[in-house]
Design an enzyme around this catalytic site. Structure first.
Site, PDB file in Angstrom:
ATOM      1  N   HIS A 332       0.851  -1.197   0.000  1.00  0.00           N
ATOM      2  CA  HIS A 332       0.000   0.000   0.000  1.00  0.00           C
ATOM      3  C   HIS A 332       0.885   1.244   0.000  1.00  0.00           C
ATOM      4  O   HIS A 332       1.889   1.293   0.719  1.00  0.00           O
ATOM      5  CB  HIS A 332      -0.884  -0.014   1.257  1.00  0.00           C
ATOM      6  CG  HIS A 332      -1.627   1.273   1.476  1.00  0.00           C
ATOM      7  ND1 HIS A 332      -1.352   2.138   2.513  1.00  0.00           N
ATOM      8  CD2 HIS A 332      -2.646   1.836   0.780  1.00  0.00           C
ATOM      9  CE1 HIS A 332      -2.176   3.175   2.465  1.00  0.00           C
ATOM     10  NE2 HIS A 332      -2.951   3.020   1.422  1.00  0.00           N
ATOM     11  N   ASN A 333       0.507   2.247  -0.818  1.00  0.00           N
ATOM     12  CA  ASN A 333       1.283   3.500  -0.897  1.00  0.00           C
ATOM     13  C   ASN A 333       2.786   3.194  -0.896  1.00  0.00           C
ATOM     14  O   ASN A 333       3.544   3.685  -0.055  1.00  0.00           O
ATOM     15  CB  ASN A 333       0.926   4.432   0.274  1.00  0.00           C
ATOM     16  CG  ASN A 333      -0.451   5.051   0.086  1.00  0.00           C
ATOM     17  OD1 ASN A 333      -1.105   4.862  -0.940  1.00  0.00           O
ATOM     18  ND2 ASN A 333      -0.901   5.803   1.070  1.00  0.00           N
ATOM     19  N   GLU A 362       1.796   0.285  -5.553  1.00  0.00           N
ATOM     20  CA  GLU A 362       0.822   1.360  -5.754  1.00  0.00           C
ATOM     21  C   GLU A 362       1.513   2.658  -6.147  1.00  0.00           C
ATOM     22  O   GLU A 362       2.551   3.014  -5.582  1.00  0.00           O
ATOM     23  CB  GLU A 362       0.006   1.564  -4.476  1.00  0.00           C
ATOM     24  CG  GLU A 362      -1.137   2.544  -4.668  1.00  0.00           C
ATOM     25  CD  GLU A 362      -1.992   2.720  -3.424  1.00  0.00           C
ATOM     26  OE1 GLU A 362      -2.934   3.525  -3.479  1.00  0.00           O
ATOM     27  OE2 GLU A 362      -1.716   2.065  -2.396  1.00  0.00           O
ATOM     28  N   ASP A 364       0.400   6.689  -6.619  1.00  0.00           N
ATOM     29  CA  ASP A 364      -0.563   7.801  -6.550  1.00  0.00           C
ATOM     30  C   ASP A 364      -0.031   8.930  -7.415  1.00  0.00           C
ATOM     31  O   ASP A 364       0.977   9.552  -7.072  1.00  0.00           O
ATOM     32  CB  ASP A 364      -0.714   8.295  -5.103  1.00  0.00           C
ATOM     33  CG  ASP A 364      -1.552   7.343  -4.258  1.00  0.00           C
ATOM     34  OD1 ASP A 364      -1.989   6.320  -4.802  1.00  0.00           O
ATOM     35  OD2 ASP A 364      -1.753   7.635  -3.074  1.00  0.00           O
ATOM     36  N   HIS A 377       1.576  11.331  -1.637  1.00  0.00           N
ATOM     37  CA  HIS A 377       0.280  11.096  -1.012  1.00  0.00           C
ATOM     38  C   HIS A 377      -0.500  12.401  -1.062  1.00  0.00           C
ATOM     39  O   HIS A 377      -0.206  13.335  -0.300  1.00  0.00           O
ATOM     40  CB  HIS A 377       0.468  10.610   0.426  1.00  0.00           C
ATOM     41  CG  HIS A 377      -0.696   9.814   0.921  1.00  0.00           C
ATOM     42  ND1 HIS A 377      -0.890   9.506   2.237  1.00  0.00           N
ATOM     43  CD2 HIS A 377      -1.747   9.256   0.265  1.00  0.00           C
ATOM     44  CE1 HIS A 377      -1.989   8.791   2.375  1.00  0.00           C
ATOM     45  NE2 HIS A 377      -2.521   8.627   1.185  1.00  0.00           N
ATOM     46  N   GLU A 411      -3.442   5.013  -8.905  1.00  0.00           N
ATOM     47  CA  GLU A 411      -4.472   5.929  -8.424  1.00  0.00           C
ATOM     48  C   GLU A 411      -4.195   7.240  -9.145  1.00  0.00           C
ATOM     49  O   GLU A 411      -3.240   7.954  -8.831  1.00  0.00           O
ATOM     50  CB  GLU A 411      -4.402   6.100  -6.894  1.00  0.00           C
ATOM     51  CG  GLU A 411      -5.624   6.835  -6.362  1.00  0.00           C
ATOM     52  CD  GLU A 411      -5.691   6.872  -4.846  1.00  0.00           C
ATOM     53  OE1 GLU A 411      -5.778   7.988  -4.302  1.00  0.00           O
ATOM     54  OE2 GLU A 411      -5.654   5.805  -4.223  1.00  0.00           O
TER      55      GLU A 411
END
Length: 780
Positions: A332-333, A362, A364, A377, A411
């Site tokens: 995650h992230n 991931e 973003d 983030h 994302e």
């Protein structure tokens, strides 16, 4: 003001003697590593000036040198009142040595220096990378090659060699006046160094027993005698005596009997001669096809004597089933090195995750300056890194640990123009690695990990008018259109984030560029609107993301439906918005309902990451673990909340004896601090199987504590259970300190007498072990 006592000045002859002793010790340690007369090792022992690089304006010359123990590097420091310990780092703490401009620091601050003079030392823990510039190509090569050899040779040493090396290093440290002798006072200091507290009476008794020359100092053979007493393993002697003859030999026939009866090894007849040849150091015993006590100990400390089934260290599961039939190691992230609000973003975080076996990372993505998308983030103060740099890192490290497919989870918050740049970077950098068309024309179900070897898949939004991402029946003239926006960053429970979102006026839709849409083949992101109606089945390639709370609610209330959904579809789970400290949730409950992409914060150590790495060390550390048959069967009625309704494999009884520990590290670095270890055994699986039991505390002994305690666990669903062994330093007044742990799937347990090789908080191996006895029986 603190006063420092001036050390008496040594004479030239004393200095020469010490220098010669130091050279001999270094040569001895070099020989132990198998690097006798090695030119690179000699260069490192001599040391050299290197330029340390911290920023564009900070580049300073420092002296670096390998210590005589051949295990630690000394680095010069100009800081005032810096402790000697802080100027030393252990080679065991090095994860990687990279030549050239292969770190963010070198990319940014050393582009003016030729690559052949540059190298970087990357550490296992959160320590900052050491970026260094040598004065010549030869010097750089000596450091890169020398460190590489020491790391490789240290890793290949057996447990007994490591113990010997460590004890002799501690003996050298305790020999304060460097006379190669050990006084009673030095012996007591040494015992504290190796984590044992014994009273003066017992220390004096050992000392007098070894001091055959009655000189009040141990030397040469007397020190070796002391070493033998210290490393005696009476619990193993007892086992060996049961199967050996009066001369101290275990015949091949008796070894077969031990392997078959006690170790439950089915191929004992074939294995026994091979083990003798592999581990027996005594040539006479080897010629007679027998094993001595030393060989027996080496076998028990080896991979063959490990609690983890060595056949599971390679890929052994069926890798030809649809992708949705596997648990997938997922981060995650991935870009974050620390917390979710202010911490640094780094390409190094992707490299660390991928080398730990992670198969889903991931990204973003947000608009960046100069038409270059950035990753960070959103709405927070985390630092930004270039999208293109991340794609390069993924390309370079995607398949170093595992050949099986990597999923890039996008994302996307970028404008249409920068989305086109993203698509262009992926296609030009990843080239043939990027999957842009269905495999073998497969349009009805996922291809298998085997078919997708060496491929990188993109998970993201797809233009709705391109109805089938696996086919060609879409409107390919479409340039862009609005799609629903998935914004996990907006779920963060932080006031400054909420304020930022309000000021920016977040939209529920996003205009998606066709070029980016075209990179998505098998992993089309869609919003979850409930489990599908059998009369209107969803396309297999449509997948949803769930927050941990939503996923756990579905698992609790609709377990069987969730399992059926996860047979055909991929599900991705991510941590709750309140976890701004990058803490993790327990992945087991989600695995129990077949969720594949259960994403954790890889940068955060703890029980959850221990369980995660324990699950994925199975199947050759490939990042893919085949789900049990009852989580893949479309007719399944399995529900982890009521496992008694049905047959899900044979129930097992686990009988476990925690016998002893070896070389547990000091937790508190204070010279007088000795650990008080206790062991906790945890079972993680379906709710009925979750359990924990713990040993008593052994006071003041981290070197060779003895417990001899037995536990029994009933396991309802062995295929879903994991076993975690945790060693802590007991503290009556505060929280216990973590010493080490090891987690593995129940189905990977080996029976009989086994060693558990403990891992650090960050999941890295070190030389501490537990010795246990395991027996697994079918329940009636």
């Amino acid at each position: 003001m603190q006063c420092f006592r001036r050390q008496p000045k040594r004479s030239v002859s004393q200095e020469n003697i010490l220098r010669e002793q130091s050279r001999r010790v270094a040569a001895l340690n070099g020989n132990r590593l198998g690097l006798k007369d090695d030119k690179d090792l000699k260069f490192l022992l001599k040391g050299s000036q290197l330029l340390k690089v911290k920023s564009g304006s900070w580049r300073k010359e420092r002296f670096y040198k390998l210590q005589e123990d051949c295990k630690t590097i000394w680095q010069e420091s100009k800081k005032m009142l810096r402790s000697p310990e802080s100027q030393i780092f252990s080679i065991e703490d090095i994860r990687d040595v990279r030549s050239g401009h292969k770190t963010e620091g070198m990319e940014k601050y050393a582009k003016d220096v030729p690559e052949y003079r540059c190298f970087s030392i990357i550490f296992k823990d959160q320590r900052k990378t050491l970026d260094l510039i040598a004065s010549s190509e030869d010097d750089a090569n000596h450091w890169i090659s020398g460190l590489g050899k020491i790391i490789a040779h240290s890793n290949s040493m057996n447990q007994k060699q490591k113990l010997q090396h460590w004890i002799h290093t501690c003996l050298r440290k305790a020999d304060k006046n460097k006379d190669n002798k050990m006084s009673l006072k030095e012996l007591k200091n040494f015992l504290k160094e190796v984590n044992i507290e014994i009273d003066d009476y017992h220390a004096k008794k050992i000392f007098q027993h070894c001091d055959k020359s009655k000189t009040e100092a141990l030397e040469d053979d007397e020190i070796e005698e002391f070493y033998k007493i210290l490393t005696e393993r009476k619990e193993i002697d007892k086992i060996f005596q049961k199967y050996s003859d009066a001369e101290g030999f275990m015949s091949c026939q008796n070894l077969v009997r031990f392997l078959y009866e006690t170790q439950q090894e089915e191929d004992a007849v074939v294995a026994a001669p091979a083990l003798i040849q592999r581990y027996e150091p005594n040539e006479r015993a080897k010629r007679g096809n027998a094993m001595t006590k030393d060989g027996f100990l080496m076998y028990l400390l080896s991979d063959d004597g490990n609690i983890f089934n060595s056949s599971h260290r390679k890929v052994y599961q069926d890798m030809t089933q649809p992708l949705s039939h596997y648990l997938v190691s997922s981060s995650h992230n991935t870009y974050l090195m620390e917390d979710q609000l202010t911490g640094p973003s780094s390409t190094e975080a992707y490299i660390r995750a991928l080398t730990k076996g992670c198969r889903c990372v991931e990204l973003d993505c947000w608009d960046g300056p100069n038409s270059e998308p950035v990753i960070y983030h959103g709405y927070t103060l985390t630092s930004k890194i270039l999208f293109s740099d991340v794609i390069k890192a993924i390309k370079n490290y995607a398949f170093k640990t595992s050949p099986y497919p990597v999923i890039i989870s996008l994302e996307n918050h970028c404008s249409v123009d920068q989305q086109k740049v993203m698509a262009q970077h992926m296609t030009t950098i990843l080239q043939d690695m990027l999957l842009v068309a269905p495999v073998d024309g497969n349009k009805s179900q996922f291809p298998s990990p085997e078919q997708l070897k060496g491929k990188i898949l993109v998970k993201g939004k797809k233009l709705s008018r391109q109805e089938d991402p696996t086919g060609t029946n879409g409107n390919n003239n479409l340039e862009a259109e609005d799609v629903s926006d998935e914004d996990e960053a907006a779920e963060i429970e932080d006031e400054s984030v909420k304020t930022e979102i309000q000021q920016k006026g977040k939209s529920d839709t996003l205009k998606l560029a066709k070029e980016l849409s075209d990179t998505v083949v098998y992993c089309k992101s869609v919003h979850f609107n409930g489990f599908e109606d059998p009369s209107h089945p969803r396309a297999f390639y449509e997948m949803s993301s769930f927050s941990e709370s939503k996923a756990l609610k579905l698992a609790q209330e609709s377990g069987t439906s969730f399992i059926n959904h996860n047979i055909r579809h991929l599900s991705r789970i991510y941590p709750a918005g309140w976890r701004t400290d990058s803490s993790n949730y327990n992945p087991v409950d989600l695995w129990n309902v077949g969720c594949q992409i259960v994403a954790l914060n890889f940068q955060t150590a703890g029980t959850e990451m221990d369980i995660y790495q324990g699950r994925f060390q199975d199947n050759g550390f490939s990042g893919y673990v085949l789900k049990p048959e009852f989580l893949r069967d479309e007719q399944t009625k399995f529900n982890p909340k009521s496992v008694t309704e049905g047959t899900w494999g044979t129930k097992k009884k686990l009988l476990l004896k925690i016998i002893s520990g070896q070389q547990l590290p000091k937790v508190n670095k204070s010279k007088n601090s000795i650990v008080d270890p206790k062991v906790t055994v945890e079972i993680h699986g379906v709710q009925q199987d979750n359990n924990k039991k713990q040993t008593k505390v052994v006071e003041n002994n981290g070197f060779n504590p003895k417990w001899d305690e037995e536990f029994t666990f009933d396991i309802e669903i062995p295929a879903l259970a994991l076993v975690r062994f945790v060693v802590e330093d007991f503290d009556m007044s505060t929280k216990n300190d973590f010493i080490g742990q090891y987690t593995l799937p129940f189905t990977s347990l080996k029976q009989g007498y086994r060693h558990i090789h403990l891992l650090t908080k960050n999941g890295d191996p070190y030389s501490s072990t537990l010795f246990v006895y395991i027996s697994i029986q079918d329940c009636d």
